[in-house]
Design an enzyme around this catalytic site. Sequence first.
Site, short mmCIF file in Angstrom:
data_model
loop_
_atom_site.label_atom_id
_atom_site.label_comp_id
_atom_site.label_asym_id
_atom_site.label_seq_id
_atom_site.Cartn_x
_atom_site.Cartn_y
_atom_site.Cartn_z
N ASP A 361 1.06 -6.24 -3.33
CA ASP A 361 -0.26 -5.59 -3.23
C ASP A 361 -0.61 -5.35 -1.76
O ASP A 361 0.26 -5.28 -0.88
CB ASP A 361 -1.30 -6.45 -3.98
CG ASP A 361 -2.41 -5.62 -4.59
OD1 ASP A 361 -3.29 -5.18 -3.83
OD2 ASP A 361 -2.40 -5.40 -5.82
N ASP A 362 -1.87 -5.24 -1.48
CA ASP A 362 -2.40 -4.92 -0.15
C ASP A 362 -1.85 -5.87 0.92
O ASP A 362 -1.52 -7.01 0.63
CB ASP A 362 -3.93 -5.08 -0.24
CG ASP A 362 -4.66 -4.32 0.83
OD1 ASP A 362 -4.00 -3.84 1.76
OD2 ASP A 362 -5.89 -4.23 0.74
N ARG A 438 -16.74 -1.28 1.91
CA ARG A 438 -15.55 -2.10 2.18
C ARG A 438 -14.91 -1.70 3.52
O ARG A 438 -13.69 -1.56 3.63
CB ARG A 438 -14.52 -1.95 1.05
CG ARG A 438 -13.61 -3.16 0.93
CD ARG A 438 -12.39 -2.92 0.06
NE ARG A 438 -11.71 -4.18 -0.18
CZ ARG A 438 -10.45 -4.30 -0.52
NH1 ARG A 438 -9.70 -3.25 -0.69
NH2 ARG A 438 -9.92 -5.47 -0.74
N LYS A 471 1.19 1.09 -7.01
CA LYS A 471 -0.17 0.81 -7.46
C LYS A 471 -1.06 1.63 -6.54
O LYS A 471 -1.17 1.34 -5.34
CB LYS A 471 -0.49 -0.68 -7.35
CG LYS A 471 -1.94 -0.99 -7.74
CD LYS A 471 -2.22 -2.49 -7.71
CE LYS A 471 -3.70 -2.76 -7.91
NZ LYS A 471 -4.03 -4.18 -7.71
N TRP A 472 -1.66 2.68 -7.08
CA TRP A 472 -2.44 3.65 -6.28
C TRP A 472 -3.91 3.29 -6.42
O TRP A 472 -4.51 3.48 -7.46
CB TRP A 472 -2.16 5.04 -6.82
CG TRP A 472 -2.84 6.17 -6.11
CD1 TRP A 472 -4.15 6.25 -5.75
CD2 TRP A 472 -2.24 7.41 -5.70
NE1 TRP A 472 -4.41 7.46 -5.16
CE2 TRP A 472 -3.26 8.18 -5.11
CE3 TRP A 472 -0.95 7.94 -5.78
CZ2 TRP A 472 -3.02 9.46 -4.60
CZ3 TRP A 472 -0.72 9.21 -5.29
CH2 TRP A 472 -1.74 9.96 -4.70
N ASP A 473 -4.48 2.81 -5.33
CA ASP A 473 -5.85 2.30 -5.36
C ASP A 473 -6.83 3.29 -4.75
O ASP A 473 -6.43 4.27 -4.09
CB ASP A 473 -5.88 0.97 -4.60
CG ASP A 473 -6.88 -0.01 -5.18
OD1 ASP A 473 -7.85 0.43 -5.80
OD2 ASP A 473 -6.70 -1.23 -4.98
N MET A 474 -8.11 3.04 -4.90
CA MET A 474 -9.16 3.91 -4.36
C MET A 474 -10.44 3.09 -4.41
O MET A 474 -11.01 2.89 -5.46
CB MET A 474 -9.25 5.14 -5.25
CG MET A 474 -10.07 6.26 -4.71
SD MET A 474 -11.77 6.15 -5.31
CE MET A 474 -12.35 7.75 -4.88
N ASN A 475 -10.83 2.56 -3.24
CA ASN A 475 -11.81 1.48 -3.25
C ASN A 475 -13.20 1.81 -2.75
O ASN A 475 -13.93 0.90 -2.31
CB ASN A 475 -11.26 0.29 -2.47
CG ASN A 475 -10.34 -0.54 -3.35
OD1 ASN A 475 -10.71 -0.92 -4.45
ND2 ASN A 475 -9.13 -0.78 -2.88
N CYS A 521 -5.63 2.64 -10.02
CA CYS A 521 -6.63 1.61 -9.79
C CYS A 521 -7.72 2.23 -8.93
O CYS A 521 -7.43 3.01 -8.03
CB CYS A 521 -5.96 0.44 -9.06
SG CYS A 521 -7.07 -0.90 -8.62
N ASP A 543 -11.16 -5.15 -11.89
CA ASP A 543 -10.87 -6.21 -10.91
C ASP A 543 -11.27 -7.56 -11.48
O ASP A 543 -10.91 -8.60 -10.94
CB ASP A 543 -11.66 -5.96 -9.62
CG ASP A 543 -10.86 -5.12 -8.64
OD1 ASP A 543 -9.70 -4.82 -8.92
OD2 ASP A 543 -11.42 -4.77 -7.58
C1 GLA Z 1 -8.82 -3.43 -5.03
C2 GLA Z 1 -7.96 -3.58 -6.28
C3 GLA Z 1 -7.33 -4.94 -6.29
C4 GLA Z 1 -6.50 -5.13 -5.05
C5 GLA Z 1 -7.35 -4.89 -3.81
C6 GLA Z 1 -6.51 -4.88 -2.58
O1 GLA Z 1 -9.93 -4.25 -5.10
O2 GLA Z 1 -8.68 -3.32 -7.41
O3 GLA Z 1 -6.55 -5.11 -7.44
O4 GLA Z 1 -5.42 -4.23 -5.08
O5 GLA Z 1 -8.06 -3.67 -3.89
O6 GLA Z 1 -7.24 -4.66 -1.43
#
Ligand code: GLA
Length: 718
Positions: A361-362, A438, A471-475, A521, A543
């Site tokens: 992950d991150d 964030r 795992k393609w995220d967008m926060n 994600c 999450d």
């Molecule tokens: C988001 C995702 C988590 C994780 C974090 C990493 O919150 O939903 O699952 O990947 O970012 O920064």
Amino acid sequence: MPISFNNERNMFVLQTDNTEYAFQILYGKFPVNLYYGARENAEYKDYEERIVSFAPFHKEHHLSYLPDTAMLEYSGYDSGDYRTSSLKLRNVNGDCATFLYYKGYRIFDGREELPGLPSADADADTKTLEITMEDDLTGAEVKLYYTVFPREDVISRYVKITNNGENKLVIEKCMSLTLDLPRCDLDMISLYGRHYGERNYQRVPLHHGLQSIFSRRGASSHQYNPFFALCDHDAREEEGRAYGFNFVFSGSFADEVEVCQVGRTRIQVGLGEENFQWHLGVGESFVSPEAVMTYSDSGIGKMSRNFHDFVRRRILPPEPFEKRPVVLNTWEACYFKIDEAEMLRFAETAAKYGCDMLVMDDGWFGERHSDWTSLGDWYENKQKFPKGLKSFIDSVKERGIKFGIWVEPEMINAASELYNAHPDWCIHCKDRVRMESRQQLVLDMGNPEVVEYLKDIFSKTFEGCSIDYFKWDMNRNISQAGSAALPPERQGEVYYRYMLGTYELFRWFREKFPNAMIENCAGGGGRYDLGMMKYSTMIWTSDNTLPWDRVRIQYSSMLAYPAATMSCHVANHGGSCEDPRQLRYGWHVAMGGALGYEIHLPNLSDTVKETVKNQIETYRQYEPLILRGDYYSILNPFETNYSAYYYTDGRDFLLSFLQFDEDTENEIILPVSTADANATYLDTVSGKLYSGAELLAGVSAFSDTSRFTSQIWHFVRQ
Ligand code: GLA
């Protein structure tokens, strides 16, 4: 014939296996709806208007067609219809009156591509009806598309607007689907929520006025999912009439339901007007995203199963692997504290105890030691991965396990090399404060230079790397929606252009890494939508990994989306994994969808490790039912303290009972309503035999004072 034209009645009839949809062209000019419902015994008279006073009309038709009450297939703004409109075009005179008249039709096999947009795949049975309408004054041509997917009982809609006039037009509102129903005695089911608490079930009766769910966030959002349903007040899982609607789009949207003065209901799905505008030059066309609808006269459950089949067959990308990988994800176990040695420990343990894939992950790139920095700097951190990414991934592979990696391409931290080099590549309003969430800003994905930069840096960083999974995220959501790449008059296009650029990058990833799977994600389920599902095999459901909360989130997700889209991990809250009952409960919950783990497996006890191994082996027996079977819900955890449901392939059943909160000790009966009365079933969990009649009458489950109460039965037909 899924689509036919009845010359005598000037009427179009669209048929799926179980549903029928009909509309008539009144006076050769106005498409008006006659029917949407069951196909069996479908009957409908010619159109009849509900005339009311005080509304404007066309002189020649004033006793039989009144725009304000008509059951329209598509409604122009300021054309005598005061309900929420489908299309608002600002013309060169400055007004927005939009008058659309029918001009002709075309029926063809399959469907046309929607340029730059995700859409459902056609097969040999798919047929499309194209209705052409025109505004004679402005030269705006509007084509309505109805694509019929007979087997799934789904009809989709979108529109194409072409400027055939001599002057520029501005699209100020554009809906993809408009459906007027002759009734309003319906409940509306929709899914509201927030980050960490997505998709809560809400069911309320329709009332006069407009009820709407929407996103103005630039993402389909945690707050309202684009799916909604309308159903009879007394409709239940397997009884009553239900209409389901959804949108194949991942950005801002508006779903509108308006009960009008005469008790008719207008339903709309589309881009809405608050976050959307588009300038249409002479000769240019605009194609809207696709909206979908289904109907069931045998309950809400059938509506869900129609959508499940539709998503699995027409939306999701092909499965890249023979089996869906059970992943071990590092986030909740390590957060940003990752490096090569630690990740190899994970890989080794994961492989030994039956996981198929390590998902790092991150924290692997730039100076990413916290969420304050480095989004945009997509190259590996050399302290953490001294031998480089490729060599590290090769070492993971040597341990006999697949490899996945986290990315968040659409975002940028102010503390990054990218921001230093291109401070104007983020979405922002000129001269205004740039608000962060964030600690991050959103890249201007509508700017082709940004998308090209991302393609380039990911190509270089992942060159030669054997990556099986992203795992393609967008926060965060978009705010101050301005773009340095667009002139002032086009700033209203930023939200939509953002999605087009994002989809372009998704398509590029899929072409560049054809064997890799994408898990989507957005801080969990902030983009749990059909647009994302077109490119991603599954979505990180939330999450929130607390299993009792997941019970509810998963229940509501299943109203519209199949289990195959739900990425569900067993986590280790406060050491819960070391308690066998909690570990089992978490596993039972996570087996509602695609099972995975998000725990520090190397540091956990051997007992936990062995249990995980057994859980994965057992899950493998159930997986075909979960990921491809039909879903029947028995208890709704928003109405009771339990969730109970089963998956079936018509022969075998996987039945789950999950308690939501602490309870008293009660017996609860769970009928398996599609069991065969004449068959015998072996429950492979307990080794007990059951007759079909027993399953139909119901299996006993027992609630308990502990909230970690759950049970699973796997009935195999003998
Ligand atoms: C988001 C995702 C988590 C994780 C974090 C990493 O919150 O939903 O699952 O990947 O970012 O920064």
